[in-house]
Design an enzyme around this catalytic site. Structure first.
Site, PDB file in Angstrom:
ATOM      1  N   ARG A 145     -12.545  51.030 -23.774  1.00  0.00           N
ATOM      2  CA  ARG A 145     -12.860  49.604 -23.592  1.00  0.00           C
ATOM      3  C   ARG A 145     -12.347  48.843 -24.799  1.00  0.00           C
ATOM      4  O   ARG A 145     -12.528  49.273 -25.948  1.00  0.00           O
ATOM      5  CB  ARG A 145     -14.375  49.429 -23.454  1.00  0.00           C
ATOM      6  CG  ARG A 145     -14.822  47.985 -23.372  1.00  0.00           C
ATOM      7  CD  ARG A 145     -16.324  47.913 -23.052  1.00  0.00           C
ATOM      8  NE  ARG A 145     -16.788  46.536 -23.130  1.00  0.00           N
ATOM      9  CZ  ARG A 145     -17.269  45.977 -24.239  1.00  0.00           C
ATOM     10  NH1 ARG A 145     -17.345  46.669 -25.356  1.00  0.00           N
ATOM     11  NH2 ARG A 145     -17.676  44.724 -24.219  1.00  0.00           N
TER      12      ARG A 145
ATOM     13  N   ASP B 290       7.582  14.801 -14.975  1.00  0.00           N
ATOM     14  CA  ASP B 290       8.970  15.233 -15.226  1.00  0.00           C
ATOM     15  C   ASP B 290       8.942  16.765 -15.247  1.00  0.00           C
ATOM     16  O   ASP B 290       8.848  17.380 -16.311  1.00  0.00           O
ATOM     17  CB  ASP B 290       9.474  14.731 -16.590  1.00  0.00           C
ATOM     18  CG  ASP B 290       9.406  13.216 -16.718  1.00  0.00           C
ATOM     19  OD1 ASP B 290       9.613  12.541 -15.711  1.00  0.00           O
ATOM     20  OD2 ASP B 290       9.129  12.723 -17.827  1.00  0.00           O
TER      21      ASP B 290
ATOM     22  N   GLU C 162     -21.052  42.761 -19.158  1.00  0.00           N
ATOM     23  CA  GLU C 162     -21.682  43.128 -20.425  1.00  0.00           C
ATOM     24  C   GLU C 162     -23.028  42.435 -20.597  1.00  0.00           C
ATOM     25  O   GLU C 162     -23.176  41.265 -20.239  1.00  0.00           O
ATOM     26  CB  GLU C 162     -20.756  42.720 -21.579  1.00  0.00           C
ATOM     27  CG  GLU C 162     -21.290  43.178 -22.915  1.00  0.00           C
ATOM     28  CD  GLU C 162     -20.496  42.606 -24.092  1.00  0.00           C
ATOM     29  OE1 GLU C 162     -20.638  43.167 -25.192  1.00  0.00           O
ATOM     30  OE2 GLU C 162     -19.773  41.604 -23.924  1.00  0.00           O
TER      31      GLU C 162
ATOM     32  N   GLU D  42       2.960   6.256  13.195  1.00  0.00           N
ATOM     33  CA  GLU D  42       4.068   5.737  12.374  1.00  0.00           C
ATOM     34  C   GLU D  42       3.964   6.289  10.954  1.00  0.00           C
ATOM     35  O   GLU D  42       4.979   6.612  10.327  1.00  0.00           O
ATOM     36  CB  GLU D  42       4.025   4.203  12.344  1.00  0.00           C
ATOM     37  CG  GLU D  42       4.329   3.584  13.706  1.00  0.00           C
ATOM     38  CD  GLU D  42       4.164   2.069  13.715  1.00  0.00           C
ATOM     39  OE1 GLU D  42       4.811   1.415  14.554  1.00  0.00           O
ATOM     40  OE2 GLU D  42       3.380   1.534  12.890  1.00  0.00           O
TER      41      GLU D  42
ATOM     42  N   SER E  79       6.854  -0.202  15.803  1.00  0.00           N
ATOM     43  CA  SER E  79       6.288  -1.369  16.507  1.00  0.00           C
ATOM     44  C   SER E  79       6.729  -2.686  15.862  1.00  0.00           C
ATOM     45  O   SER E  79       6.416  -3.765  16.360  1.00  0.00           O
ATOM     46  CB  SER E  79       4.761  -1.293  16.494  1.00  0.00           C
ATOM     47  OG  SER E  79       4.298  -1.336  15.142  1.00  0.00           O
TER      48      SER E  79
ATOM     49  N   GLU F 140       0.836  -1.205   0.000  1.00  0.00           N
ATOM     50  CA  GLU F 140       0.000   0.000   0.000  1.00  0.00           C
ATOM     51  C   GLU F 140       0.873   1.259   0.000  1.00  0.00           C
ATOM     52  O   GLU F 140       0.548   2.255  -0.642  1.00  0.00           O
ATOM     53  CB  GLU F 140      -0.932  -0.011   1.225  1.00  0.00           C
ATOM     54  CG  GLU F 140      -2.084  -1.010   1.088  1.00  0.00           C
ATOM     55  CD  GLU F 140      -2.946  -1.115   2.341  1.00  0.00           C
ATOM     56  OE1 GLU F 140      -4.164  -1.250   2.202  1.00  0.00           O
ATOM     57  OE2 GLU F 140      -2.389  -1.076   3.463  1.00  0.00           O
TER      58      GLU F 140
ATOM     59  N   ASN G 287     -19.068  39.415 -22.897  1.00  0.00           N
ATOM     60  CA  ASN G 287     -20.136  38.402 -23.041  1.00  0.00           C
ATOM     61  C   ASN G 287     -20.331  37.639 -21.726  1.00  0.00           C
ATOM     62  O   ASN G 287     -20.304  36.410 -21.684  1.00  0.00           O
ATOM     63  CB  ASN G 287     -19.801  37.408 -24.164  1.00  0.00           C
ATOM     64  CG  ASN G 287     -19.956  38.032 -25.539  1.00  0.00           C
ATOM     65  OD1 ASN G 287     -20.465  39.149 -25.670  1.00  0.00           O
ATOM     66  ND2 ASN G 287     -19.529  37.344 -26.563  1.00  0.00           N
TER      67      ASN G 287
ATOM     68  N   HIS H 276     -26.240  36.104 -27.343  1.00  0.00           N
ATOM     69  CA  HIS H 276     -25.301  36.522 -28.389  1.00  0.00           C
ATOM     70  C   HIS H 276     -26.056  36.508 -29.708  1.00  0.00           C
ATOM     71  O   HIS H 276     -26.290  35.444 -30.283  1.00  0.00           O
ATOM     72  CB  HIS H 276     -24.109  35.559 -28.417  1.00  0.00           C
ATOM     73  CG  HIS H 276     -22.895  36.161 -29.062  1.00  0.00           C
ATOM     74  ND1 HIS H 276     -22.405  37.397 -28.695  1.00  0.00           N
ATOM     75  CD2 HIS H 276     -22.086  35.717 -30.053  1.00  0.00           C
ATOM     76  CE1 HIS H 276     -21.335  37.670 -29.418  1.00  0.00           C
ATOM     77  NE2 HIS H 276     -21.125  36.681 -30.248  1.00  0.00           N
TER      78      HIS H 276
ATOM     79  N   LYS I 263     -23.218  51.952 -18.970  1.00  0.00           N
ATOM     80  CA  LYS I 263     -22.442  52.413 -20.136  1.00  0.00           C
ATOM     81  C   LYS I 263     -23.283  52.140 -21.375  1.00  0.00           C
ATOM     82  O   LYS I 263     -23.675  50.992 -21.617  1.00  0.00           O
ATOM     83  CB  LYS I 263     -21.110  51.667 -20.232  1.00  0.00           C
ATOM     84  CG  LYS I 263     -20.297  52.063 -21.456  1.00  0.00           C
ATOM     85  CD  LYS I 263     -19.055  51.219 -21.633  1.00  0.00           C
ATOM     86  CE  LYS I 263     -19.124  50.205 -22.715  1.00  0.00           C
ATOM     87  NZ  LYS I 263     -19.725  50.561 -23.980  1.00  0.00           N
TER      88      LYS I 263
ATOM     89  N   GLU J   5     -24.974  46.502 -24.754  1.00  0.00           N
ATOM     90  CA  GLU J   5     -25.039  46.514 -26.215  1.00  0.00           C
ATOM     91  C   GLU J   5     -26.508  46.326 -26.559  1.00  0.00           C
ATOM     92  O   GLU J   5     -27.096  45.270 -26.324  1.00  0.00           O
ATOM     93  CB  GLU J   5     -24.189  45.404 -26.828  1.00  0.00           C
ATOM     94  CG  GLU J   5     -24.054  45.643 -28.311  1.00  0.00           C
ATOM     95  CD  GLU J   5     -23.300  44.527 -29.027  1.00  0.00           C
ATOM     96  OE1 GLU J   5     -23.608  44.316 -30.195  1.00  0.00           O
ATOM     97  OE2 GLU J   5     -22.449  43.885 -28.407  1.00  0.00           O
TER      98      GLU J   5
END
Length: 761
Positions: free
Chosen positions: A552, A656, A341, A200, A191, A164, A312, A356, A439, A390
C-alpha cells in the site's frame, strides 16, 4: 408534426398519467436542512420540461435556484445522511429524503410537510432519473435542443427573434459574424415571421451543428454520396475501424440500431444521420465497449490486481480543518473504491471515533462508518472491500471496535480463512466476493492462530503508519512533529487482532528480508517518497515483491491540502493499493478513474502478465529487457470538437480551445503533445492536427485527452478531459465524450479523432 413536437407531446402525456409528476409540477413547500439549527422553508417545483427543479425562498423576492434532474445521482429515503440523522428526533423518517448529486457537489437534505408529499417527490424524481437513463440518442438530442431553446427564449413566448438567437450563439460558445448568423436565421425562418418557432429552431440547430468533418468521411465511402450501401459500410468498418470478424452481421446490426429511416433499413443501407448516430454512440466511442464490461480473469491471487483505493476516506476537504463525514465512504464506495481507510482514536463514553488525529478535522463515530460500509460496500461492485485500519485506540476501545465490526457486518466480515485450512497463497477477488477484509496489526501469524498458538496480547505496535514521520523524511523537522512521529508501543486487543486474516500489516525492512521472511498474507505500507526511492533503487525487486504480496502506498503527511501524488509511478512497480484522496479532483484522480473505468468498474484490474510472474524480472526503468517486449506506435489525428462547455462566465467570452494528449506510463513513455489553439470557437472547432507517440509498455499506459482554453497571458483554463487505458482504445474514427473536472459527463461535449496503433518495426 416534427419529431421534437412528438417527443414533447409523448413526454407531456406520460406526465399527465403520473400523479407524482403532476403534484411536483404544482409545487410543494419543504424544509431545506443544512444542520440542526439551519432549517429553512423553500418552495420547490418541477418545471414543465420535466428536467429542471426550481426552488426559491419565500422571502428572497425574485431570487431562485434551479438544478437539473440529470445532476441527481440518487434519492435516499429517511434519515440517510448525517444532517437528517442529527434532526431525527424532530422529523419522522417518512417525511425526510436526500438528493445525492453527481461528482463532488454536496447533498440536498429535505423534509416534506407530510409523508405523502415526501413519497410523491421520492418516486417522481426516481422515475425522472430512470427516464433519463433509458433515453435514446435521438431523445437526448431533442432534449439538448429543447434546453437551448429555453435558455435563449428570454421572454418565454415560445418564439425567438434574431437578438435572442445572437445571445444564444454566445451562450453556445459560437463567435459567428452577424451576416452569417442572419443568413442561417433567414433560411430557418420558413414562415417568414421574423422569429423561429419550434420546428424552425430545430432546423436552425441542425444547420448550426452540421458536421462537415463526418460528412467528409461519409462521402469518401458512399458510392452515390447519399447513403452507405451494406458493402460501403462494410468497407468503412474493415478499412477504418479495423473490424475483422463477422463484419457483415456487425454492419447489419449497426443499421438496425442507429438508422432512423425505415426506407434505408429496408434497403440495408445507412444515411448520413444514421452514420452520425453510430459514430456518436458507445460503439463509435474511443473506449472499446467490450472492455467496459467485466471481462478479466478474477480468479488470480489478490496481489495480482491493481485495487482502487482511497486515503483518509472520512475527509471531504483538507487534512487540517476538513469536515469528517460518513459521506466520504459512501462516495468512494459508489465510485467502485475497494480499499477504504479509517483513522481510529479513543472517543467519549467508550465509543471509538474516526478523524485525522492531532488536527482540527471534525469527528465521526467508528460504528457509523461500519454501518455505512455494511450498507454500501457492494452496491457498485461485488468484489471484496479492504478496510485499512490505522489504530490509535486503547485496548478497551479496540474491543468495542471488534464488537462493532462483528455485530454490524455479520457474515460480510471475513474472520477466518475461506476453507478453514492454512492457505499457501492469497485467495482471489472471485473467492472473496461479498466479503470485507480487515487490514491491520495482528498478534502472531495466520498459522499460529489456526494452530491455537497466540503471543502475549500485551505487546506489539498497533499503529500501522505514523504519517507525521513522513514530514521528517521531507526535512521539515520540528520537535513537536518528531515527538508525535515516534513509534509508540501499544497493547493490541486479541478480539481486534482476530478480525485480521489475509492483510496483516507489517513494517517493511528490505526486499532481501522480505524474500526470506515475509508471508503472502503480510502487507506493508509505504509513504510516496519511500516508494519512489525503492522504485529508483530496486524497481525490478519491487515488482517481484508485489507479485507475491500486497503493498500500500499513501500520500505524504505534507499534503495537508489533500492533494495527490501521481499513482502511475506506483502502478509501474506493481503496487496494488495506491491510496488517493478521492475528495480532490485533478489529473491524479483522472488517472485513477481512467484505469478503473475498465472491467465493469469493479475496482479490480488484473496486472499485466509480466508483473504477475515470479520467474520474470520486469524493471519499469528498462522495459526493453523483458520477454515479449513489443513497443507500439500510436498516431492520433485530432479532427474536431463539439459544443465545448464555457469556462469563463464573463459575458461575450468564448473559448480558444486546444487539445493536449498525454501518455502516462513508465518513465520512457511519459509524453505530451498539443494541437494548435483555435480562436473564439468552442462550438465546433476543427484542427485536423496529427500527434504521434511511441509506447514501450502499452499494458501499463493510460492516455489522457485534455481540452484547455488557451490564454497567452496566464495559465490555460481547464475545459474537459477523458482518460482511458491504452489497451482499451478502439482504432479508426472515434468520438471522445468529455468529462468535467469532477469526472462527471458533460454532454454533448466531445472530440472527434482518428486513431491508429501499429507495431514498431
Amino acid at each position: 408534426m416534427t419529431q421534437r413536437q412528438m417527443a414533447s407531446t409523448e413526454r407531456s402525456l406520460r406526465i399527465q398519467a403520473d400523479d407524482n409528476l403532476k403534484s411536483m409540477i404544482v409545487g410543494t413547500v419543504m424544509r431545506k436542512i443544512k444542520s440542526r439549527t439551519w432549517k429553512k422553508q423553500r418552495y420547490f417545483r418541477l418545471q414543465e420540461d420535466c428536467m429542471t427543479i426550481w426552488y426559491k425562498s419565500k422571502k428572497a423576492g425574485n431570487a431562485h435556484s434551479t438544478f437539473s434532474v440529470g445532476d441527481v445521482e440518487a434519492v435516499r429515503e429517511g434519515h440517510q445522511s448525517e444532517v437528517l440523522l442529527s434532526i431525527a428526533d424532530e422529523f419522522p423518517p417518512d417525511r425526510c429524503f436526500t438528493l445525492v448529486f453527481r461528482g463532488r457537489r454536496g447533498n440536498l437534505d429535505l423534509v416534506a410537510e407530510s409523508a405523502e408529499e415526501a413519497r410523491s417527490w421520492i418516486n417522481g424524481i426516481r422515475k425522472l432519473i430512470d427516464n433519463l437513463e433509458n433515453m435514446g440518442q435521438r431523445e437526448k438530442l431533442d432534449q439538448w435542443i429543447c434546453d437551448w431553446f429555453k435558455k435563449a427564449d428570454k421572454n418565454r413566448d415560445g418564439q425567438m427573434n434574431f437578438k435572442e438567437i445572437r445571445d444564444l450563439l454566445k451562450m453556445m460558445n459560437v463567435d459567428m459574424n452577424e451576416h452569417h448568423a442572419l443568413r442561417l436565421f433567414t433560411m430557418a425562418d420558413k414562415s417568414q415571421s421574423g422569429t423561429l418557432e419550434d420546428d424552425e429552431f430545430v432546423l436552425f440547430y441542425k444547420m448550426l451543428t452540421q458536421r462537415e468533418d463526418v460528412l467528409r468521411v461519409f462521402q469518401e465511402y458512399s458510392s452515390d454520396g447519399q447513403k452507405l450501401t451494406l458493402q460501403d459500410l462494410k468497407d468503412f468498418l474493415r478499412e477504418e475501424q479495423l473490424h475483422e470478424d463477422g463484419v457483415q452481421q456487425y454492419a447489419l446490426n449497426l443499421i438496425e440500431r442507429y438508422e432512423p429511416s425505415d426506407t434505408a433499413k429496408m434497403l440495408q443501407a445507412m444515411t448520413f444521420d444514421g452514420f452520425l448516430m453510430y459514430l456518436s454512440s458507445s460503439e463509435g466511442s474511443i473506449f472499446n465497449p467490450s472492455m467496459v464490461e467485466l471481462s478479466q480473469d478474477m480468479t488470480q491471487p489478490l496481489c495480482h490486481y491493481f485495487i482502487s483505493s482511497s486515503h483518509n476516506t472520512y475527509l471531504l476537504e483538507d487534512q487540517i480543518r476538513g469536515h469528517s463525514s460518513v459521506e466520504g465512504y459512501i462516495r468512494a464506495l459508489k465510485r467502485g473504491c475497494r480499499c477504504v481507510e479509517v483513522d481510529c482514536w479513543d472517543g467519549p463514553n467508550g465509543e471509538p471515533i474516526v478523524y485525522h488525529g492531532h488536527t482540527l478535522t471534525s469527528k465521526i463515530f467508528f460504528k457509523d462508518v461500519v454501518t455505512v460500509l455494511s450498507n454500501y460496500a457492494f452496491k457498485a461492485s461485488q468484489y471484496p472491500v479492504i478496510l485499512s485500519i490505522e489504530n490509535h485506540c486503547s485496548v478497551e476501545q479496540q474491543k468495542v471496535m471488534a464488537q462493532h465490526l462483528t455485530q454490524i457486518l455479520g457474515d460480510k466480515l471475513l474472520k477466518s480463512t475461506l476453507d478453514g485450512k492454512i492457505p499457501i497463497g492469497l485467495p482471489s477477488p472471485e473467492d472473496l466476493k461479498g466479503k470485507i477484509l480487515l487490514k491491520g496489526k495482528k498478534i502472531g501469524g495466520l498459522e499460529d492462530c489456526m494452530n491455537g498458538v497466540v503471543d502475549d496480547p500485551l505487546t506489539g505496535e498497533v499503529s500501522d503508519e505514523e504519517e507525521t514521520a513522513e514530514i521528517d523524511d521531507d526535512h521539515h523537522r520540528t520537535d513537536s512533529i518528531r515527538h508525535r512521529g515516534k513509534k509508540s508501543k501499544q497493547r493490541l486487543s486479541k478480539e481486534l487482532s482476530d478480525c485480521v486474516v489475509y492483510c496483516k500489516s507489517v513494517h517493511f525492512s528490505s526486499f532481501k528480508h522480505s524474500r526470506v521472511h515475509s508471508k503472502f498474507y503480510e502487507i506493508s505500507s509505504f509513504t510516496e517518497s519511500k516508494a519512489r526511492k525503492h522504485i529508483r533503487e530496486a524497481g525490478a525487486e519491487f515488482v517481484l515483491h508485489n507479485a507475491h504480496q500486497l503493498s500500500r502506498v499513501y500520500p505524504s503527511g505534507l499534503r495537508t491540502d489533500s492533494s495527490n501524488f501521481n499513482p502511475q509511478d506506483m502502478w509501474n512497480a506493481g503496487c496494488q493499493i495506491v491510496a488517493l484522496n478521492f475528495q480532490t479532483a485533478g489529473v491524479e484522480m483522472d488517472l485513477n478513474d481512467g484505469l478503473f473505468s475498465q472491467n465493469g468498474h469493479c475496482g479490480y484490474v488484473l496486472k499485466p502478465a509480466f508483473m504477475r510472474n515470479l520467474d520474470e524480472r520486469f524493471d519499469p526503468e528498462n522495459p526493453q529487457n523483458r520477454d515479449g517486449y513489443n513497443p507500439l506506435s500510436l498516431s492520433i489525428q485530432v479532427i474536431s470538437g463539439q459544443q465545448l462547455p464555457k469556462v469563463n462566465i464573463k459575458e461575450g467570452s468564448i473559448v480558444d480551445p486546444l487539445v493536449r494528449v498525454e501518455i502516462h506510463g513508465i518513465q520512457l513513455d511519459q509524453a505530451k503533445q498539443e494541437t494548435r489553439y483555435i480562436d473564439n470557437n468552442g462550438f465546433n472547432p476543427v484542427w485536423y492536427d496529427m500527434l504521434q507517440f511511441t509506447v514501450h509498455a502499452p499494458e501499463l499506459a493510460l492516455v489522457r485527452f485534455v481540452v484547455e482554453d488557451y490564454d497567452k497571458t496566464s495559465k490555460n483554463d481547464f475545459v474537459g478531459q477523458f482518460t482511458l487505458p491504452f489497451t482499451c482504445i478502439q482504432p479508426g474514427y472515434r468520438h471522445i465524450h468529455l468529462l468535467s473536472k469532477d469526472g462527471t459527463s458533460i454532454p454533448p461535449s466531445s472530440l472527434f479523432v482518428h486513431t491508429r496503433i501499429t507495431k514498431l518495426t
